[in-house]
Design a protein around this motif. Structure first.
Motif: not given
Length: 199
Positions: A47-48, A54-56, A75-78, A143-146
């Motif tokens: 997941a990470l 997705a962020g990159v 797609a990667l975000g989902r 992604a950054s926030g997580l």
């Protein structure tokens, strides 16, 4: 469903992961119950990695204005969110089977819930808006926030990386293999989502 369908391969890999997990090496303290910890760990790492990818890819898409990268970011975000959401029941199972109870006040668990709900809301919003730039930016921020939240979260019962810090090479090798299978499953899901958007 076509034999070449990424979705079919996703289900095949999930079935394979389930079978492989049953043969995980027991651990001295937790015994055979450690197998659910292996699965939980592989799932959360997948997941990470998906959320970070997705962020990159979203950042690269915004910088290069590349349409394909925009599609991969969405797609990667989902996919990352799917693995994050499904890791939560695995986490509860790991708590119950190894510690005979649910410690829901654990800081890592609270962060997991907040980002699961936030991520679900974000992906629904992005799916409705259907704006490539907004999706890329949303995935970057999420992604950054997580990553920042996890780096600042206190660990009470949740060890930082018990398997990687273990001296048992067979446990590390097994976990690496299980994580690789989970990443392959995530890759198939991502491919399916990309194909779906292009159809």
């Amino acid at each position: 469903m076509s034999p070449k369908s990424p979705l079919l391969w996703f289900f095949v890999l999930v079935l394979l992961i389930s079978v492989v997990t049953l043969f995980g090496p027991p651990e001295q303290s937790l015994g055979p119950n450690v197998r659910v910890v292996y699965l939980h760990g592989a799932w959360v790492w997948t997941a990470l990695i998906g959320i970070l990818a997705a962020g990159v890819s979203g950042m690269l898409a915004l910088l290069t204005r590349n349409q394909a990268l925009h599609g991969w970011s969405a797609a990667l975000g989902r996919t990352g969110l799917f693995f994050w959401l499904t890791y939560l029941p695995l986490s509860l199972w790991a708590m119950q089977s190894n510690w005979n109870g649910l410690f829901l006040a654990e800081p890592r668990w609270r962060v997991a819930i907040v980002f699961a709900l936030g991520g679900l809301g974000l992906q629904i919003f992005l799916a409705i808006m259907r704006d490539l730039n907004l999706t890329a930016l949303g995935n970057m921020i999420f992604a950054s926030g997580l990553m920042v939240a996890l780096s600042r979260t206190e660990q009470v019962m949740h060890p930082a990386s018990p398997i990687l810090e273990s001296d048992a090479v067979r446990i590390q090798v097994f976990f690496a293999g299980l994580t690789l299978l989970a990443l392959l499953a995530a890759w198939q899901m991502t491919r399916w989502l990309v194909q779906r958007e292009r159809a």
